[in-house]
Design a protein around this motif. Structure first.
Motif, PDB file in Angstrom:
ATOM      1  N   SER A 166      62.546  -3.761   3.689  1.00  0.00           N
ATOM      2  CA  SER A 166      62.128  -5.336   3.504  1.00  0.00           C
ATOM      3  C   SER A 166      62.167  -5.359   2.064  1.00  0.00           C
ATOM      4  O   SER A 166      62.419  -4.417   1.227  1.00  0.00           O
ATOM      5  CB  SER A 166      60.695  -5.570   4.096  1.00  0.00           C
ATOM      6  N   GLY A 167      61.976  -6.407   1.390  1.00  0.00           N
ATOM      7  CA  GLY A 167      61.959  -6.678   0.007  1.00  0.00           C
ATOM      8  C   GLY A 167      63.419  -7.476  -0.283  1.00  0.00           C
ATOM      9  O   GLY A 167      64.177  -7.795   0.607  1.00  0.00           O
ATOM     10  N   TYR A 168      63.576  -7.643  -1.560  1.00  0.00           N
ATOM     11  CA  TYR A 168      64.851  -8.279  -1.923  1.00  0.00           C
ATOM     12  C   TYR A 168      65.308  -8.150  -3.450  1.00  0.00           C
ATOM     13  O   TYR A 168      64.228  -8.224  -4.190  1.00  0.00           O
ATOM     14  CB  TYR A 168      64.811  -9.923  -1.512  1.00  0.00           C
ATOM     15  N   VAL A 169      66.462  -7.812  -3.735  1.00  0.00           N
ATOM     16  CA  VAL A 169      66.911  -7.825  -5.087  1.00  0.00           C
ATOM     17  C   VAL A 169      68.170  -8.924  -4.857  1.00  0.00           C
ATOM     18  O   VAL A 169      69.074  -8.829  -4.151  1.00  0.00           O
ATOM     19  CB  VAL A 169      67.284  -6.557  -5.353  1.00  0.00           C
ATOM     20  N   SER A 170      68.207 -10.058  -5.912  1.00  0.00           N
ATOM     21  CA  SER A 170      69.087 -10.615  -6.180  1.00  0.00           C
ATOM     22  C   SER A 170      70.469 -10.292  -6.509  1.00  0.00           C
ATOM     23  O   SER A 170      70.484  -9.313  -7.250  1.00  0.00           O
ATOM     24  CB  SER A 170      68.814 -11.787  -7.139  1.00  0.00           C
ATOM     25  N   ILE A 171      71.612 -10.443  -5.640  1.00  0.00           N
ATOM     26  CA  ILE A 171      73.010 -10.245  -6.073  1.00  0.00           C
ATOM     27  C   ILE A 171      73.383 -10.596  -7.256  1.00  0.00           C
ATOM     28  O   ILE A 171      74.416 -10.129  -7.747  1.00  0.00           O
ATOM     29  CB  ILE A 171      73.719 -10.665  -4.849  1.00  0.00           C
ATOM     30  N   PHE A 172      72.601 -11.711  -7.809  1.00  0.00           N
ATOM     31  CA  PHE A 172      73.061 -11.984  -9.286  1.00  0.00           C
ATOM     32  C   PHE A 172      72.264 -11.352 -10.407  1.00  0.00           C
ATOM     33  O   PHE A 172      72.946 -11.400 -11.434  1.00  0.00           O
ATOM     34  CB  PHE A 172      72.681 -13.618  -9.275  1.00  0.00           C
ATOM     35  N   GLU A 173      71.612 -10.488 -10.073  1.00  0.00           N
ATOM     36  CA  GLU A 173      70.844  -9.683 -11.052  1.00  0.00           C
ATOM     37  C   GLU A 173      71.629  -8.002 -10.914  1.00  0.00           C
ATOM     38  O   GLU A 173      71.802  -7.498 -11.653  1.00  0.00           O
ATOM     39  CB  GLU A 173      69.389  -9.495 -10.586  1.00  0.00           C
ATOM     40  N   ASN A 174      71.410  -7.732  -9.468  1.00  0.00           N
ATOM     41  CA  ASN A 174      72.222  -6.364  -9.483  1.00  0.00           C
ATOM     42  C   ASN A 174      73.090  -6.312  -8.174  1.00  0.00           C
ATOM     43  O   ASN A 174      72.387  -6.538  -6.843  1.00  0.00           O
ATOM     44  CB  ASN A 174      71.111  -5.056  -8.917  1.00  0.00           C
ATOM     45  N   PHE A 175      74.386  -6.730  -7.948  1.00  0.00           N
ATOM     46  CA  PHE A 175      75.033  -7.006  -7.169  1.00  0.00           C
ATOM     47  C   PHE A 175      75.111  -5.772  -5.807  1.00  0.00           C
ATOM     48  O   PHE A 175      74.623  -6.251  -4.712  1.00  0.00           O
ATOM     49  CB  PHE A 175      76.418  -7.240  -7.275  1.00  0.00           C
TER      50      PHE A 175
END
Length: 314
Positions: A166-175
């Motif tokens: 779970s969780g999320y890292v934006s692809i615009f910050e770290n692809f």
């Protein structure tokens, strides 16, 4: 695609959006519960709840409430969240990129699975490969995406540890890190779309392979796969692209559950949170945005179809 057709489609979208907004407005009011009570809590006094209802305009007749909301929406103001007090438009625009990244990755995976498998099944009709693709299609449309997502979490996150659960890292910050967080939910959504599109690709390719120009190409001595790729694939993909455009609406609805399962802070999760807290204005705003996106995607699909087959004119 002519300019006149484009204008007609845009004009036709106006009554559709109006009907969607009316239906959502009325259906939300049919849900048991009261936004003022949800905002203040069950321990609030009747006077406090009534004061909030007056401030929010919930004491007015439904037509007046709807007309007030619609008038502001036409000026780009969707109001404020009942729970957080934040601008609804700002909340949606913050979460929209996350949902669209998930949706388009799911579409890309679905296309990558569906077109090769459907075309291969058509070329090798009534073989073991064909039956395997049809079995995959049956399983894909039978298994709920959220259940598949939970299985993926157990297998690939808990047991193997390959992907975060779970969780999320934006692809615009770290692809690349963002893709790791998006891959499991995207595949969970893509399997159903891939199953439907694979069946359509198989059916369309079988129809194309029976055409006279295909027999002529074979008579010239071209190999089977050369005929399929150079002469048949382009025409066979037209109904597949149309189905993918129609399935985009289902995909947006599927993100509501998948984002909740995987903890992605997108519009789907915002809808679930808002429904549970009786935050009517947020739900109305999100669904209105989704309806607009769905219509724009279908307009884009029509444009792609005309590029693939210039004989089609709208």
């Amino acid at each position: 695609m002519s300019v006149s057709y484009l204008l007609k489609r845009l004009m036709a979208a106006i009554p559709v959006l109006f009907i969607v907004s009316v239906m959502v407005f009325l259906f939300l009011r049919m849900i048991p519960g009261d936004p003022a009570t949800a905002m203040l809590g069950r321990n609030a006094s009747a006077q406090e709840i009534e004061a909030v209802r007056l401030k929010m305009g919930l004491d007015r007749p439904l037509p007046v409430q709807y007309a007030t909301w619609l008038g502001k929406a036409l000026h780009g103001d969707l109001g404020l969240s009942v729970i957080s007090g934040r601008s609804i438009s700002r909340s949606i625009l913050e979460r929209l990129p996350h949902t669209m990244a998930l949706a388009f990755l799911a579409i890309a995976i679905a296309i990558a699975i569906a077109i090769p498998s459907g075309v291969t099944a058509a070329v090798r009709q009534n073989t073991l490969t064909d039956r395997a693709v049809m079995l995959f299609s049956l399983l894909g449309v039978s298994l709920p995406s959220f259940w598949v997502g939970i299985l993926f979490i157990i297998l690939f996150s808990v047991q193997l540890g390959w992907f975060p659960s779970s969780g999320y890292v934006s692809i615009f910050e770290n692809f690349f890190q963002g893709i790791r967080y998006l891959l499991l939910p995207a595949v969970s959504l893509a399997l159903v779309m891939a199953a439907v599109s694979a069946r359509m690709a198989r059916s369309a390719m079988l129809e194309v392979l029976r055409q006279d120009y295909i027999r002529t190409a074979r008579a010239k001595g071209l190999s089977r796969w050369a005929v399929v790729i150079r002469h048949g694939l382009k025409n066979a993909m037209i109904p597949v692209i149309t189905v993918i455009g129609l399935d985009f609406g289902w995909l947006l609805g599927g993100t509501v559950v998948i984002e909740t399962v995987f903890g992605i802070p997108g519009m789907g999760r915002l809808v679930v949170y808002s429904i549970l807290n009786r935050d009517y204005p947020v739900v109305q705003g999100v669904i209105l945005y989704m309806a607009i996106i769905y219509m724009l995607v279908n307009l884009l699909v029509d444009f792609i179809v005309t590029l693939m087959n210039p004989r089609i004119r709208y």
